[in-house]
Design a protein around this motif. Sequence first.
Motif, PDB file in Angstrom:
ATOM      1  N   LYS E 181       0.832  -1.202   0.000  1.00  0.00           N
ATOM      2  CA  LYS E 181       0.000   0.000   0.000  1.00  0.00           C
ATOM      3  C   LYS E 181       0.869   1.255   0.000  1.00  0.00           C
ATOM      4  O   LYS E 181       0.607   2.218  -0.714  1.00  0.00           O
ATOM      5  N   ALA E 182       1.928   1.235   0.818  1.00  0.00           N
ATOM      6  CA  ALA E 182       2.818   2.403   0.886  1.00  0.00           C
ATOM      7  C   ALA E 182       3.490   2.642  -0.453  1.00  0.00           C
ATOM      8  O   ALA E 182       3.697   3.781  -0.879  1.00  0.00           O
ATOM      9  N   ILE E 183       3.835   1.534  -1.138  1.00  0.00           N
ATOM     10  CA  ILE E 183       4.576   1.670  -2.397  1.00  0.00           C
ATOM     11  C   ILE E 183       3.715   2.312  -3.480  1.00  0.00           C
ATOM     12  O   ILE E 183       4.163   3.215  -4.187  1.00  0.00           O
ATOM     13  N   VAL E 184       2.483   1.845  -3.616  1.00  0.00           N
ATOM     14  CA  VAL E 184       1.668   2.396  -4.702  1.00  0.00           C
ATOM     15  C   VAL E 184       1.086   3.755  -4.321  1.00  0.00           C
ATOM     16  O   VAL E 184       0.692   4.522  -5.198  1.00  0.00           O
ATOM     17  N   SER E 185       1.061   4.065  -3.030  1.00  0.00           N
ATOM     18  CA  SER E 185       0.603   5.401  -2.645  1.00  0.00           C
ATOM     19  C   SER E 185       1.725   6.395  -2.883  1.00  0.00           C
ATOM     20  O   SER E 185       2.834   6.041  -3.228  1.00  0.00           O
ATOM     21  N   GLN E 265      10.961   0.966  -7.470  1.00  0.00           N
ATOM     22  CA  GLN E 265      11.981   1.673  -8.250  1.00  0.00           C
ATOM     23  C   GLN E 265      11.338   2.291  -9.495  1.00  0.00           C
ATOM     24  O   GLN E 265      11.592   3.446  -9.835  1.00  0.00           O
ATOM     25  N   ALA E 266      10.478   1.524 -10.154  1.00  0.00           N
ATOM     26  CA  ALA E 266       9.809   2.028 -11.356  1.00  0.00           C
ATOM     27  C   ALA E 266       8.949   3.237 -11.019  1.00  0.00           C
ATOM     28  O   ALA E 266       8.936   4.236 -11.749  1.00  0.00           O
ATOM     29  N   LEU E 267       8.225   3.158  -9.895  1.00  0.00           N
ATOM     30  CA  LEU E 267       7.315   4.256  -9.538  1.00  0.00           C
ATOM     31  C   LEU E 267       8.098   5.501  -9.132  1.00  0.00           C
ATOM     32  O   LEU E 267       7.722   6.621  -9.480  1.00  0.00           O
ATOM     33  N   VAL E 268       9.208   5.299  -8.396  1.00  0.00           N
ATOM     34  CA  VAL E 268      10.016   6.438  -7.993  1.00  0.00           C
ATOM     35  C   VAL E 268      10.579   7.130  -9.236  1.00  0.00           C
ATOM     36  O   VAL E 268      10.551   8.356  -9.357  1.00  0.00           O
TER      37      VAL E 268
END
Lengths: 336, 336, 336, 336, 336
Positions: E181-185, E265-268
């Motif tokens: 949840k933290a990652i996609v938020s 990594q992709a989202l960042v």
Amino acid sequence: MDALAPTADPTNPACVVNCAVYAQDGTRRNIAVDAISDVLGQDDGSFIWIGLYEPDDDILEKLQEEFGLHDLAIEDARSAHQRPKVEAYGNSLFLVASTAQVVDERIAYGETHVFLGPRYLVTVRHGASLSYAPARARVEREPDLLALGPSYGMYAVLDAIVDNYLPIVSEFKTSLLALEKAIVSESFDRATVRRLYDLKRELTYMRVNVTPMQDVLSQLVRSTSHLLPDEVRIYLRDVLDHSVRVNETVDVLRDMLGTALSVNQALVTLSQGEVVKKLAGWAALLATPTLITSWYGMNFDAMPELHGRYSYAILVGVVAAVVAGLYAYLKKVRWL
Amino acid sequence: MDALAPTADPTNPACVVNCAVYAQDGTRRNIAVDAISDVLGQDDGSFIWIGLYEPDDDILEKLQEEFGLHDLAIEDARSAHQRPKVEAYGNSLFLVASTAQVVDERIAYGETHVFLGPRYLVTVRHGASLSYAPARARVEREPDLLALGPSYGMYAVLDAIVDNYLPIVSEFKTSLLALEKAIVSESFDRATVRRLYDLKRELTYMRVNVTPMQDVLSQLVRSTSHLLPDEVRIYLRDVLDHSVRVNETVDVLRDMLGTALSVNQALVTLSQGEVVKKLAGWAALLATPTLITSWYGMNFDAMPELHGRYSYAILVGVVAAVVAGLYAYLKKVRWL
Amino acid sequence: MDALAPTADPTNPACVVNCAVYAQDGTRRNIAVDAISDVLGQDDGSFIWIGLYEPDDDILEKLQEEFGLHDLAIEDARSAHQRPKVEAYGNSLFLVASTAQVVDERIAYGETHVFLGPRYLVTVRHGASLSYAPARARVEREPDLLALGPSYGMYAVLDAIVDNYLPIVSEFKTSLLALEKAIVSESFDRATVRRLYDLKRELTYMRVNVTPMQDVLSQLVRSTSHLLPDEVRIYLRDVLDHSVRVNETVDVLRDMLGTALSVNQALVTLSQGEVVKKLAGWAALLATPTLITSWYGMNFDAMPELHGRYSYAILVGVVAAVVAGLYAYLKKVRWL
Amino acid sequence: MDALAPTADPTNPACVVNCAVYAQDGTRRNIAVDAISDVLGQDDGSFIWIGLYEPDDDILEKLQEEFGLHDLAIEDARSAHQRPKVEAYGNSLFLVASTAQVVDERIAYGETHVFLGPRYLVTVRHGASLSYAPARARVEREPDLLALGPSYGMYAVLDAIVDNYLPIVSEFKTSLLALEKAIVSESFDRATVRRLYDLKRELTYMRVNVTPMQDVLSQLVRSTSHLLPDEVRIYLRDVLDHSVRVNETVDVLRDMLGTALSVNQALVTLSQGEVVKKLAGWAALLATPTLITSWYGMNFDAMPELHGRYSYAILVGVVAAVVAGLYAYLKKVRWL
Amino acid sequence: MDALAPTADPTNPACVVNCAVYAQDGTRRNIAVDAISDVLGQDDGSFIWIGLYEPDDDILEKLQEEFGLHDLAIEDARSAHQRPKVEAYGNSLFLVASTAQVVDERIAYGETHVFLGPRYLVTVRHGASLSYAPARARVEREPDLLALGPSYGMYAVLDAIVDNYLPIVSEFKTSLLALEKAIVSESFDRATVRRLYDLKRELTYMRVNVTPMQDVLSQLVRSTSHLLPDEVRIYLRDVLDHSVRVNETVDVLRDMLGTALSVNQALVTLSQGEVVKKLAGWAALLATPTLITSWYGMNFDAMPELHGRYSYAILVGVVAAVVAGLYAYLKKVRWL
């Protein structure tokens, strides 16, 4: 070493660290290398244990002749660039073990070669390796077990070798812990990456040396050779277990190190994003009043704002307000 | 090669590098290919060793007829695009080995095919490969072992093949070391990445060639064929061990290369972060006085600061102070 | 196909590409499908070889009845969505092989199903696949081997299938080479990444098709079924070896492709670093004179520099000198 | 379900979906659960097939008593949190299969437990799973095969379970295809990454469920239990093959998904490089004329250019030319 | 613990948690340690179960003497740094199990050592581990199974150990879910990466502890030792199954965690691209009017625009229009 084996025969060459006969009751008697054939001539259940350190060719040839060792094994024992292995040559076993020791803050690897026959045990150390005098001393305190034959001496040597891995593995753990701390802290830099790479290399070499040791011990435990009585194989199983544990720890460390590298990459990317945000924030904070001042630097004839009495004071106030508001906003959205 | 085998029969075709009979006592006699059937006609414990280099079809057919070789093996020996393997055809073994040699600073791979029968040994070299004359010469100095039959000759050839891998592996190690230095230094650039990729490719091809060699040797060691006496299998075990060592080293190098690529990525990202910080730092150092100068370029009627006697001097001082302070601060937080 | 088998019986349905009896001496006689039971009635060592292409249910049912084929095998042969496998049904073998062919610049996969019994061989082709007429023709030129029974015909079909992989693998190699060139050149772009992904996908599907083929061949080679004489198993071993080689090459390509992707990422990151440096360099080159000109745009009453006779000329010189010096410096540190 | 089994005995509890005796000739007769012991009392080659859906403890205890089922198996059947497995308890088999079904656009997993004895087959469904009424109906149309005993019924159930995986796998393929399109298109965004992660998770859970199913089927095929006649094992081999195919496809999808993630990263990095280039290009395009205009904003007394009649017009032309030239150049080197 | 075993003999040392004789009918009788030899003296089918917690050397030596335990096993039980294993020593089994428990929000690992002989069961707990009193209580409620001998008691202990893993694994799942949840938020930050790394470490250690437990259980299930009746092995199979399930879940979590790291990594990287776009957009929005105002700050004598009556108003309009248009455009292409 001398202290532990003070009665070593003075006629033996320097590379012969130890040369002794163990009688069936476990008592020890130091002999000269030249006396070996006499001892073997008597079928009294005794066996000979010779410890060599980087032996010259003469002594190896002498032993080959006395014990009937195989050419290939002797060649291996001479050159010392073997991987851990165990090989049966007729009625004898030849074993190569990999030893490790921390020398001058670096891990140095050595080799120990073992010739095991019905009535002899020859241990040959090469390169970095601790003396096996403590192993020998321990064995001599257990005459019941020593009566099982020379293979129990071999067990003691292998046990000492594997035990020597433990402080190195523990050193690895400490290094990883320090790296982990450096990675999650802000102090991460090129030096950390370099240490990370060095640790990875040392773990890789450790693994290359310890994994075949595990295979060697596993072969010994499963071996049906009459040179290894069942009771001794139970002891070897214990050494095998320790080597498996070393191997597992090295694998865990390698795994964590890989993750640490990825996590580090993620953190560096994250902190770069913050740098870019700060760059953008400060750029905005400077560019906005610059636009305003540039505006009132225009030379239009009719710019009524320029001529008011309090115009300048108002401008100062407006700029201050804009900058303060922008600063507050950028702080809020964490771009500063 | 000629120098080592000067007495080769002149009636043999050029592709026959060597053709000799080894008597049971290990003595050698060069013969013409046409004399093979005569030799085989006498059951005197002797065997024939023929060395070919990229043979034509005629000689292969001739040998097939003399020794009763299998069609498929002959076809393989002709085309030379086989992977290392060992196959039993009735009372004979056919073996394909992969050879490697550095030619013009590049690794060239070749193949050696071996036919082993009760009384013959045929070695066929294709492509990059050193002559087996030294292996043959070595064997001839050991008549006791040669008396074990043609399989000892095969051992000597395989031993030479695996030994030839060693300088290549050592070259790989040197390349990796140079790459590691380039990566941790600042001089890292596109050329380094390209060399890294090239090394990876060469290691991959090396692995594809050496791994099945290990399988082949392992099969020979475990084989129960009467063509391979126990004593010879002990020697083959030694070659197997060397091939395992080559394989392990290649795997370690591949592993380290992968880590080097990751570490390089981490370092490049890190140094980019520093570039961005520097960019931001200098931008701030230029934009701040620009804002101040832009400020006093404004055309307000009433800007009292503009008219003081020392105003300009004060401004110069203020700008200098601001820039110096900012510079010091940015240095401190490592943004410059 | 018709040209190669001109004498096919006209009464056979269109999906029957071939239907012939091979006598014990290897001679061939084309027959009608309806004549099968007559042939099987005579125990003369002959066998029937039927070649089908996407057969309808009628002919499959007919053959099931004649040869006593198993329901499940017939169902598989009908639907043609099987993975490569070999299965024994009582006294017969059922084999599914995966075929590949380049159709319209794309790889199309097909299936060939083989029923092998003591006196029959049925080959059923589905989808993309070349005719087996050449395989059949080759076999007919080797009556000695054909006399080994229908399994030799099966070998010829499997050999043709595996040989058909080779041009595809060679195409893959060419694609990878082109990609490698694109990656290390500067011309790398989205299209290259897309091609890289496509190649990866094709290699993955190739692998899914070829790996079980290797298992199938390996099972046949190790099989103890009396349907496969030892001599034929030697030939199948050869096909197995080719399939292993195909597999190995696909694995190497996959491995290199993965590295190529990493290396590409490294190069893109590197070249982005250079872009940012250039951006920073040019920004500095423009911002520095802008600060100077902004300075002399200030409206202080007392700025003595503004009023000198050569002031402007001096300023031009200073700006030119600053820019030139900065340019030289930035070039030197490779920020331009 | 009711429609397919309308004659189910009304005295059975609701969780008993089906309870029938199959005579040796394959005919079916619905019975009450209470009549089971009567049926088992007659040794007439018939067997009982009971289908339950989330049964309560009463009925499980009743069946345990009737068929002599093992405590552990009953406990497993009650709790339904088992992984696929097959276990022999004396003269019976207990099998846990994993079922999957798309419910409300999500994959829901269920379990089916099977008790197989010489004269009974009990199937217990838990959670998401389709009714086995179609499997039962199919079996009843094949009385010859049903005569093989209850194991053929078990085959039909397992076949239905594995067939139910196929639409899900096909759904996965569609999802991956859509993701691949999104990745190579420009429309790639956070939502795509999120879907990619979700697909990965679903594939991972699918794999965890299907892989042990393959083991279960493989154990059944290799089993030597007299409960599984050879003929039935041939049918189970067919189901095994389907499960292997499902597994392979899931593995391929996982592999491609990993590559898609890497490729996406490469494309995002590439397109960021383009953004930075554009940023730099436009900055240059604005900063250059700003420098020029800033230049002529300087207040030097003697700037002859300022006073010419056409000076301003010339300046406009120069600025326009500089901007146009820069624009053309930046377009050419693709920085705009 | 005391509550559950209130009648423990007061003469026993503190580290003896339990010491009881179980008669053949399953009834229990607490005894003093000193009474062991009396009990063993009677061959009445009873067995002794002793539970120790971190025992001192005295009691271990006492038990070694009574039951004839092996030196190595006793040494292991004393030091408690063993990996899970099972070893046969003559007529007895020695088993090391790894236990896990959440203590103060961290996972603490302990060890339980089990000595199993024909008439005794000794369980030795070290470090974090729950009492086995519940397991003992459960067993005492099943006298039929207890009559199978001490191995059923061992099963109960192993079952309790593996069951204790479940809440930890379930905790891991919750952690991963929170991380996902933290990652996609958008709230992803350094702390998230740190928690991700911590979870990875805990999963790795869990795996190192549970995997060999699975091996141990698997060896017990396959064991042919007469100490383990068939019926008990069926129960052990159930425990094995649970440990496999734990292992699988840990592997799935590790797999998903790796993907989460990549996805993060992709989202960042994606969100950094957005930051850079915003930076560029706002820079353009400020730089464009700055260019215009800079333009009209030029000091040319003849700039007719400057002198018009509505010039300034027009300029204000033009700047407003340019900025508004640019803003709209940048919004449209998502650079703002």
